[in-house]
Design an enzyme around this catalytic site. Structure first.
Site, PDB file in Angstrom:
ATOM      1  N   THR A  13       8.884  -6.815  -0.080  1.00 54.37           N
ATOM      2  CA  THR A  13       7.551  -7.117  -0.622  1.00 54.37           C
ATOM      3  C   THR A  13       7.242  -6.290  -1.858  1.00 54.37           C
ATOM      4  O   THR A  13       6.885  -6.819  -2.916  1.00 54.37           O
ATOM      5  CB  THR A  13       6.487  -6.874   0.456  1.00 54.37           C
ATOM      6  OG1 THR A  13       6.748  -7.724   1.574  1.00 54.37           O
ATOM      7  CG2 THR A  13       5.105  -7.178  -0.087  1.00 54.37           C
ATOM      8  N   VAL A  14       7.386  -4.959  -1.758  1.00 56.36           N
ATOM      9  CA  VAL A  14       7.047  -4.087  -2.883  1.00 56.36           C
ATOM     10  C   VAL A  14       8.107  -4.179  -3.975  1.00 56.36           C
ATOM     11  O   VAL A  14       7.786  -4.194  -5.164  1.00 56.36           O
ATOM     12  CB  VAL A  14       6.864  -2.636  -2.403  1.00 56.36           C
ATOM     13  CG1 VAL A  14       6.570  -1.713  -3.589  1.00 56.36           C
ATOM     14  CG2 VAL A  14       5.739  -2.554  -1.385  1.00 56.36           C
ATOM     15  N   ALA A  43      19.570  -3.201  -4.828  1.00 56.15           N
ATOM     16  CA  ALA A  43      20.231  -3.281  -3.525  1.00 56.15           C
ATOM     17  C   ALA A  43      19.298  -3.979  -2.549  1.00 56.15           C
ATOM     18  O   ALA A  43      18.114  -3.634  -2.451  1.00 56.15           O
ATOM     19  CB  ALA A  43      20.577  -1.885  -3.016  1.00 56.15           C
ATOM     20  N   LYS A 105       6.040   7.234   1.970  1.00 55.94           N
ATOM     21  CA  LYS A 105       5.204   8.372   2.375  1.00 55.94           C
ATOM     22  C   LYS A 105       5.851   9.217   3.460  1.00 55.94           C
ATOM     23  O   LYS A 105       5.722  10.441   3.470  1.00 55.94           O
ATOM     24  CB  LYS A 105       3.808   7.922   2.816  1.00 55.94           C
ATOM     25  CG  LYS A 105       3.776   6.985   4.027  1.00 55.94           C
ATOM     26  CD  LYS A 105       3.696   5.566   3.597  1.00 55.94           C
ATOM     27  CE  LYS A 105       3.511   4.608   4.753  1.00 55.94           C
ATOM     28  NZ  LYS A 105       3.449   3.210   4.270  1.00 55.94           N
ATOM     29  N   GLU A 129       3.404   8.060  -6.590  1.00 54.19           N
ATOM     30  CA  GLU A 129       2.023   7.569  -6.547  1.00 54.19           C
ATOM     31  C   GLU A 129       1.832   6.484  -5.492  1.00 54.19           C
ATOM     32  O   GLU A 129       0.808   6.439  -4.802  1.00 54.19           O
ATOM     33  CB  GLU A 129       1.631   7.035  -7.927  1.00 54.19           C
ATOM     34  CG  GLU A 129       0.196   6.533  -8.014  1.00 54.19           C
ATOM     35  CD  GLU A 129      -0.836   7.640  -7.865  1.00 54.19           C
ATOM     36  OE1 GLU A 129      -1.548   7.624  -6.826  1.00 54.19           O
ATOM     37  OE2 GLU A 129      -0.917   8.502  -8.753  1.00 54.19           O
ATOM     38  N   GLU A 190       2.105  -4.575  12.226  1.00 46.83           N
ATOM     39  CA  GLU A 190       3.467  -4.890  12.651  1.00 46.83           C
ATOM     40  C   GLU A 190       3.460  -5.308  14.123  1.00 46.83           C
ATOM     41  O   GLU A 190       2.500  -5.080  14.853  1.00 46.83           O
ATOM     42  CB  GLU A 190       4.359  -3.658  12.475  1.00 46.83           C
ATOM     43  CG  GLU A 190       4.444  -3.132  11.054  1.00 46.83           C
ATOM     44  CD  GLU A 190       5.229  -4.055  10.135  1.00 46.83           C
ATOM     45  OE1 GLU A 190       6.022  -4.874  10.654  1.00 46.83           O
ATOM     46  OE2 GLU A 190       5.047  -3.955   8.903  1.00 46.83           O
ATOM     47  N   ASP A 201       0.928   6.999  10.289  1.00 48.10           N
ATOM     48  CA  ASP A 201       0.982   6.621   8.873  1.00 48.10           C
ATOM     49  C   ASP A 201      -0.060   7.403   8.070  1.00 48.10           C
ATOM     50  O   ASP A 201       0.238   7.933   6.992  1.00 48.10           O
ATOM     51  CB  ASP A 201       0.741   5.114   8.747  1.00 48.10           C
ATOM     52  CG  ASP A 201       0.658   4.646   7.305  1.00 48.10           C
ATOM     53  OD1 ASP A 201       1.711   4.463   6.685  1.00 48.10           O
ATOM     54  OD2 ASP A 201      -0.470   4.459   6.803  1.00 48.10           O
ATOM     55  N   LYS A 205       0.294  10.387   4.919  1.00 48.95           N
ATOM     56  CA  LYS A 205      -0.435  10.368   3.646  1.00 48.95           C
ATOM     57  C   LYS A 205      -1.324  11.591   3.488  1.00 48.95           C
ATOM     58  O   LYS A 205      -1.419  12.167   2.388  1.00 48.95           O
ATOM     59  CB  LYS A 205      -1.259   9.082   3.560  1.00 48.95           C
ATOM     60  CG  LYS A 205      -0.412   7.817   3.554  1.00 48.95           C
ATOM     61  CD  LYS A 205      -1.249   6.571   3.740  1.00 48.95           C
ATOM     62  CE  LYS A 205      -0.388   5.315   3.809  1.00 48.95           C
ATOM     63  NZ  LYS A 205      -1.166   4.107   4.124  1.00 48.95           N
ATOM     64  N   GLY A 302       0.137  -4.088  -0.028  1.00 43.10           N
ATOM     65  CA  GLY A 302       0.342  -5.379  -0.675  1.00 43.10           C
ATOM     66  C   GLY A 302       1.327  -5.284  -1.817  1.00 43.10           C
ATOM     67  O   GLY A 302       1.532  -4.213  -2.406  1.00 43.10           O
TER      68      GLY A 302
END
Length: 436
Positions: A13-14, A43, A105, A129, A190, A201, A205, A302
């Protein structure tokens, strides 16, 4: 000048979003960076599934080590997630003199100290970032925009899944399990949502944010972490009646005694801007001594928002390629030899206000028993809300707000209250912050 060649590890996705942003905004990015940025190779586990972007002209491989080893690559973008393989690849890239951009992260929170030390010795940059807050430029704000401030505290909604669940519970009156299923159906959670709903998570962060804000080493293992699974729709309703909203916050505060690092459900006055951040959006509130309180708001995940942060890091790295390595912005905002090992307070040493909910016998003297326990622990009551018992019930819900008190005192008070014969079941406890 020749474009800077980038090697992409991960084309999900990213990764796909990063390719799309780089190609769609190529002219603007080149004008800002001073050179073009070209994804030379990538990759991916399965090249047939790399359909989220146009890969024409990009050499694809299933072996990420080939990308890292390619001598033409100057910057490695790590987007594979996890920690074991990612750590190996990032350290290998650094050893070969390549700069690194990552959105990972967990990698930074767990192994950032090692990675940054290696990067410092190799004279390369590690930019991250996108690891916190998706498209919100909070790392740059803390590291550069607020560099003239003594950061007193920060508090953030830094996990969109948990925020979505709590928003749904309040807006639709559903319970946690129903809201979680909805989040999974929408793709916000998920199949195994543990990292999100248990606060892991967010703790990753918060570890990163606190290190940059206070100039301390990364210390994930010191973060107190509590999830949202025990929050009921009744708690959300009672909090609303008392003028509060429940949010899952990461909080870091610097005190004379040490540093608080904690992630847990928190009552916030409903008029605070951060209390009105809804759905999957993220927001971080930062208090500096000179600037006061500043709020950073935006999408926390996203493809495009996170890719926006990845590309911004790429632009920064490209700008710095011709600069003196000694004059680059330090990875954790403070010069490496200026980090201080401030003590991290245990949760029992944290002082905060509380929301408490308990089920008590509907008879005279019960409230006096409870308040006597509070008095013994030097706990002052701010407000009490007592509901009528349901038909056929002989227990009544009692909701209390307290003044700030040490967690160890509250733990002892709850232990004693739960031992009273007039109290049925466990006492629900949610911490309360005014954030001002």
């Amino acid at each position: 000048m020749e474009p800077v060649k980038v090697g992409l590890l991960g084309l999900g996705t990213v990764g796909g979003g990063t390719v799309n942003v780089l190609s769609g905004n190529a002219e603007e990015i080149t004008r800002r960076a001073g050179r073009g940025i070209q994804v030379y190779c990538a990759a991916t586990r399965d090249s047939r599934k790399a359909r989220s972007c146009d890969t024409e002209g990009i050499w694809l491989t299933t072996n990420p080590h080939e990308v890292v080893a390619d001598p033409q690559i100057e910057i490695i973008v790590e987007l594979i997630g996890g920690t074991d393989l990612a750590r190996t690849l990032v350290l290998k890239a650094i050893a070969e003199g390549k700069h690194v951009v990552t959105a990972n992260k967990a990698l930074i929170a767990l192994y950032g100290n090692e990675i940054f030390e290696a990067a410092q010795k190799a004279g390369v940059m590690v930019a991250f970032e996108a690891a916190v807050g998706g498209g919100i430029p909070i790392i740059k704000a803390l590291r550069e925009g607020l560099a003239g401030n003594h950061i007193e505290w920060l508090a953030g909604i830094i996990n969109g899944t948990s925020n979505f669940i709590l928003t749904e519970m309040r807006d639709k009156g559903c319970d946690f399990a129903e809201a979680l299923v909805d989040a999974q159906h929408r793709g916000y959670a998920e199949a195994n949502p543990t990292f999100d709903v248990e606060g892991i998570d967010a703790a990753h962060k918060l570890t990163i944010l606190a290190s940059i804000a206070f100039g301390i080493p990364l210390q994930f293992e010191q973060v107190y972490t509590e999830g949202i699974g025990a929050i009921t729709r009744e708690d959300i309703d009672y909090a609303g009646q008392l003028g509060y909203r429940i949010k899952h916050l990461g909080i870091a505060r610097r005190l004379a005694e040490g540093v608080e690092l904690r992630v847990h459900p928190t009552l916030i006055p409903y008029r605070r801007l951060i209390a009105n951040v809804e759905g999957v959006m993220n927001a971080i509130l930062v208090k500096g001594d000179a600037v006061g309180s500043t709020l950073y708001y935006g999408p926390g995940a996203g493809a495009d928002p996170t890719a926006s942060a990845v590309v911004a890091d790429l632009v920064d790295v490209v700008r710095a390629l011709t600069s003196d390595p000694e004059n680059r912005v330090p990875h954790l905002a403070f010069q490496p030899d200026a980090l201080v090992d401030l003590p991290i307070l245990s949760m029992e040493e944290v002082k905060t206000a509380y929301y408490l909910r308990m089920r008590a016998m509907d008879e005279p003297g019960v409230l006096a028993e409870v308040t006597r326990v509070f008095g013994d622990q030097s706990i002052s009551i701010e407000a009490i809300l007592q509901k009528e018992p349901a038909a056929g019930e002989n227990h009544v819900p009692i909701i209390m707000l307290t003044q700030p008190v040490l967690e160890r005192n509250m733990n002892e008070a709850i232990r004693r209250i739960e031992a009273l014969e007039s109290i049925a079941g466990p006492v629900t406890r949610i911490r309360l912050e005014t954030l001002c």
